[in-house]
Scaffold this active site. Structure first.
Site, PDB file in Angstrom:
ATOM      1  N   ASP A 152       2.107  -0.276  11.695  1.00  0.00           N
ATOM      2  CA  ASP A 152       1.911  -1.645  12.201  1.00  0.00           C
ATOM      3  C   ASP A 152       3.175  -2.502  12.099  1.00  0.00           C
ATOM      4  OD1 ASP A 152       2.012  -1.819   9.452  1.00  0.00           O
ATOM      5  OD2 ASP A 152       0.310  -3.169   9.262  1.00  0.00           O
TER       6      ASP A 152
ATOM      7  N   GLY B  84       0.841  -1.209   0.000  1.00  0.00           N
ATOM      8  CA  GLY B  84       0.000   0.000   0.000  1.00  0.00           C
ATOM      9  C   GLY B  84       0.868   1.248   0.000  1.00  0.00           C
TER      10      GLY B  84
ATOM     11  N   ARG C  25       1.237  -5.037  -5.532  1.00  0.00           N
ATOM     12  CA  ARG C  25       1.334  -6.247  -4.720  1.00  0.00           C
ATOM     13  C   ARG C  25       1.607  -7.350  -5.738  1.00  0.00           C
ATOM     14  NH1 ARG C  25      -2.932  -3.451  -1.619  1.00  0.00           N
ATOM     15  NH2 ARG C  25      -1.963  -2.921   0.366  1.00  0.00           N
TER      16      ARG C  25
ATOM     17  N   ASP D 179       5.551  -4.772   6.222  1.00  0.00           N
ATOM     18  CA  ASP D 179       6.267  -6.007   6.589  1.00  0.00           C
ATOM     19  C   ASP D 179       6.174  -7.091   5.516  1.00  0.00           C
ATOM     20  OD1 ASP D 179       3.648  -6.482   7.222  1.00  0.00           O
ATOM     21  OD2 ASP D 179       4.020  -7.044   9.314  1.00  0.00           O
TER      22      ASP D 179
ATOM     23  N   ASP E  39      -0.254   2.598   8.462  1.00  0.00           N
ATOM     24  CA  ASP E  39      -0.822   1.888   9.615  1.00  0.00           C
ATOM     25  C   ASP E  39       0.019   1.939  10.886  1.00  0.00           C
ATOM     26  OD1 ASP E  39      -2.838   1.233   7.951  1.00  0.00           O
ATOM     27  OD2 ASP E  39      -2.514  -0.930   7.983  1.00  0.00           O
TER      28      ASP E  39
ATOM     29  N   THR F 278       4.202   2.808   5.521  1.00  0.00           N
ATOM     30  CA  THR F 278       2.796   2.398   5.568  1.00  0.00           C
ATOM     31  C   THR F 278       2.073   3.319   6.546  1.00  0.00           C
ATOM     32  OG1 THR F 278       1.243   0.734   6.399  1.00  0.00           O
ATOM     33  CG2 THR F 278       3.489   0.530   7.175  1.00  0.00           C
TER      34      THR F 278
ATOM     35  N   ARG G 160      -5.982  -2.401   9.544  1.00  0.00           N
ATOM     36  CA  ARG G 160      -6.577  -3.745   9.523  1.00  0.00           C
ATOM     37  C   ARG G 160      -6.245  -4.528  10.782  1.00  0.00           C
ATOM     38  NH1 ARG G 160      -5.708  -5.837   3.607  1.00  0.00           N
ATOM     39  NH2 ARG G 160      -3.809  -4.718   4.112  1.00  0.00           N
TER      40      ARG G 160
HETATM   41  P1  ADP Z   1       3.006  -4.441   2.802  1.00  0.00           P
HETATM   42  O1  ADP Z   1       4.410  -4.374   2.338  1.00  0.00           O
HETATM   43  O2  ADP Z   1       2.345  -3.107   2.816  1.00  0.00           O
HETATM   44  O3  ADP Z   1       2.859  -5.219   4.102  1.00  0.00           O
HETATM   45  P2  ADP Z   1       1.942  -6.723   1.316  1.00  0.00           P
HETATM   46  O4  ADP Z   1       1.803  -7.626   2.486  1.00  0.00           O
HETATM   47  O5  ADP Z   1       0.832  -6.689   0.319  1.00  0.00           O
HETATM   48  O6  ADP Z   1       2.162  -5.196   1.688  1.00  0.00           O
HETATM   49  O7  ADP Z   1       3.304  -7.142   0.575  1.00  0.00           O
HETATM   50  C1  ADP Z   1       3.765  -6.413  -0.550  1.00  0.00           C
HETATM   51  C2  ADP Z   1       4.451  -7.335  -1.510  1.00  0.00           C
HETATM   52  O8  ADP Z   1       5.637  -7.898  -0.901  1.00  0.00           O
HETATM   53  C3  ADP Z   1       3.671  -8.570  -1.940  1.00  0.00           C
HETATM   54  O9  ADP Z   1       2.733  -8.296  -2.936  1.00  0.00           O
HETATM   55  C4  ADP Z   1       4.784  -9.447  -2.476  1.00  0.00           C
HETATM   56  O10 ADP Z   1       5.227  -9.013  -3.734  1.00  0.00           O
HETATM   57  C5  ADP Z   1       5.882  -9.177  -1.456  1.00  0.00           C
HETATM   58  N1  ADP Z   1       5.836 -10.208  -0.412  1.00  0.00           N
HETATM   59  C6  ADP Z   1       4.984 -10.297   0.641  1.00  0.00           C
HETATM   60  N2  ADP Z   1       5.217 -11.420   1.376  1.00  0.00           N
HETATM   61  C7  ADP Z   1       6.232 -12.058   0.748  1.00  0.00           C
HETATM   62  C8  ADP Z   1       6.933 -13.286   0.991  1.00  0.00           C
HETATM   63  N3  ADP Z   1       6.642 -14.070   2.029  1.00  0.00           N
HETATM   64  N4  ADP Z   1       7.920 -13.624   0.132  1.00  0.00           N
HETATM   65  C9  ADP Z   1       8.237 -12.836  -0.918  1.00  0.00           C
HETATM   66  N5  ADP Z   1       7.602 -11.677  -1.196  1.00  0.00           N
HETATM   67  C10 ADP Z   1       6.618 -11.283  -0.385  1.00  0.00           C
HETATM   68  O1  F6P Z   2      -1.706  -1.065   4.961  1.00  0.00           O
HETATM   69  C1  F6P Z   2      -2.257   0.150   4.647  1.00  0.00           C
HETATM   70  C2  F6P Z   2      -3.719   0.000   4.342  1.00  0.00           C
HETATM   71  O2  F6P Z   2      -4.173   1.282   4.001  1.00  0.00           O
HETATM   72  C3  F6P Z   2      -4.579  -0.624   5.418  1.00  0.00           C
HETATM   73  O3  F6P Z   2      -4.916   0.254   6.451  1.00  0.00           O
HETATM   74  C4  F6P Z   2      -5.760  -1.087   4.620  1.00  0.00           C
HETATM   75  O4  F6P Z   2      -6.390  -2.165   5.257  1.00  0.00           O
HETATM   76  C5  F6P Z   2      -5.142  -1.534   3.351  1.00  0.00           C
HETATM   77  O5  F6P Z   2      -3.926  -0.827   3.212  1.00  0.00           O
HETATM   78  C6  F6P Z   2      -5.999  -1.287   2.144  1.00  0.00           C
HETATM   79  O6  F6P Z   2      -5.287  -1.660   1.024  1.00  0.00           O
HETATM   80  P1  F6P Z   2      -5.792  -1.553  -0.490  1.00  0.00           P
HETATM   81  O7  F6P Z   2      -7.064  -0.813  -0.508  1.00  0.00           O
HETATM   82  O8  F6P Z   2      -4.683  -0.846  -1.191  1.00  0.00           O
HETATM   83  O9  F6P Z   2      -5.914  -2.959  -0.928  1.00  0.00           O
END
Ligand code: ADP
Ligand code: F6P
Length: 322
Positions: A131, A13, A74, A105, A129, A127, A173
């Protein structure tokens, strides 16, 4: 000797301040004598070869912009080992020895995987959040909260004019930090967060009734996205108390906008720190804020940490929003 090259990407995000972090990485990298490539649309850019060499002017006039100039994504594909190896091969083919990953994360898990495939990665927490357990602060949080309090103040204006109860859902979330801080800053009668189990009668209805006894006729309830159910809560309050209620989901308005001073400064510090690490061939680290200072931690250690909710702040909010 060949000039060292690094890359930077934004993932997951978006968050206000990501551009400030990108600018810091590009400018610090070039200042330290390295080439810096921008990778478009998160890890997908490494899989599709969608990268561009940046110069000092590529990041001009972006420090005040929301969103991310590199776009974000993502990438489900990148979760596969084969894709991680392919991305690492692509980096090597371009002479890229390190990547700064700005995201949450999930993105750090990707950074850990890419480091394991042979490319040093450094995570920068971006982010709204807040978080990420290993860091007291994530880039974007301050801007999102400032947007949220402006919105809730506006909602309070109309709630007050109509003697209503307004229930406002803010983002988060798994993390109630935006709700907690927005709630305390706007004087919400009740704050519901995913970290604390709640009971509607005790934590919402009784608090409204107590406040009502002192003469107050309008109420604001702030609810984190991870708790949800604001429309049902509005209906319940109307039936149970006979007070007109309205629900508002703030949503993505919180993710946009010009970053605040805090987000611009922290993003600049964190971006700079990430480049310093890569310059010294250090990888598999996350840049974090601990005790108000910018430092770094091993990614594995960082991902294993558990978030601690600020229960003291929650108690203060409950004690004074009456
Ligand atoms: P955020 O970084 O905001 O927590 P996501 O959880 O959607 O967002 O993760 C972002 C991107 O990081 C994922 O779409 C993927 O490309 C990569 N990613 C997440 N988890 C893994 C994992 N276990 N191994 C490799 N890449 C990952
Ligand atoms: O992690 C940031 C955040 O804005 C969360 O608060 C929310 O749940 C989520 O991303 C929404 O993500 P998207 O609408 O981009 O799928």
């Amino acid at each position: 000797m060949e000039q060292k090259a690094i890359a930077v990407l934004t993932s997951g995000g978006d968050a206000p301040g990501m551009n400030a972090a990108l600018r810091a990485v590009v400018r610090a990298g070039i200042n330290m004598g390295m080439k810096v490539f921008g990778v478009y649309r998160g890890y997908n850019g490494l899989l599709n070869g969608d990268i561009e060499e940046m110069n000092l002017r590529s990041v001009s006039e972006i420090i005040g912009n929301g969103g991310t100039k590199l776009y974000t994504a993502r990438s489900e594909e990148f979760k596969k080992k084969e894709a991680q190896v392919r991305a690492a091969d692509f980096c090597r083919s371009k002479g890229i020895s390190g990547v700064v990953v700005i995201g949450g994360d999930g993105s750090f898990r990707g950074a850990r995987a890419l480091t394991a495939a042979g490319i040093n990665c450094i995570g920068v927490p971006g982010t709204i959040d807040n978080d990420i357990a290993c860091s007291e602060y994530t880039v974007g949080f301050d801007t999102a909260m400032n947007t949220a309090i402006q919105m809730v103040d506006r909602i309070r204006d109309t709630a007050q004019s109509h003697d209503r109860c307004s229930i406002v859902e803010v983002m988060g979330r798994r993390c109630g930090d935006i709700a907690l801080q927005t709630g305390i800053a706007t004087g919400a009668t009740a704050i519901l967060v995913p970290e604390i189990e709640h009971n509607i009668e005790r934590d919402v209805i009784a608090r409204i009734l107590n406040t009502q006894k002192t003469g107050k006729k309008h109420f604001v309830i702030v609810v984190a996205e991870g708790v949800g159910g604001v429309n049902d809560l509005a209906k319940y309050i109307e039936q149970r108390l006979g007070i007109e209620a309205r629900a508002t989901v703030l949503g993505h308005v919180q993710r946009g906008g010009s970053p605040t001073l805090r987000d611009r400064v922290v993003a600049s510090q964190m971006g700079y720190k990430a480049v310093e690490l890569l310059k010294n061939d250090i990888g598999n680290r996350v840049v974090v804020m601990r005790d108000g200072k910018i430092t770094d931690l091993d990614i594995n250690e960082a991902l294993d940490m558990e978030r601690v909710f600020d229960i003291e702040l929650y108690k203060i909010a409950m004690a004074i929003s009456i």
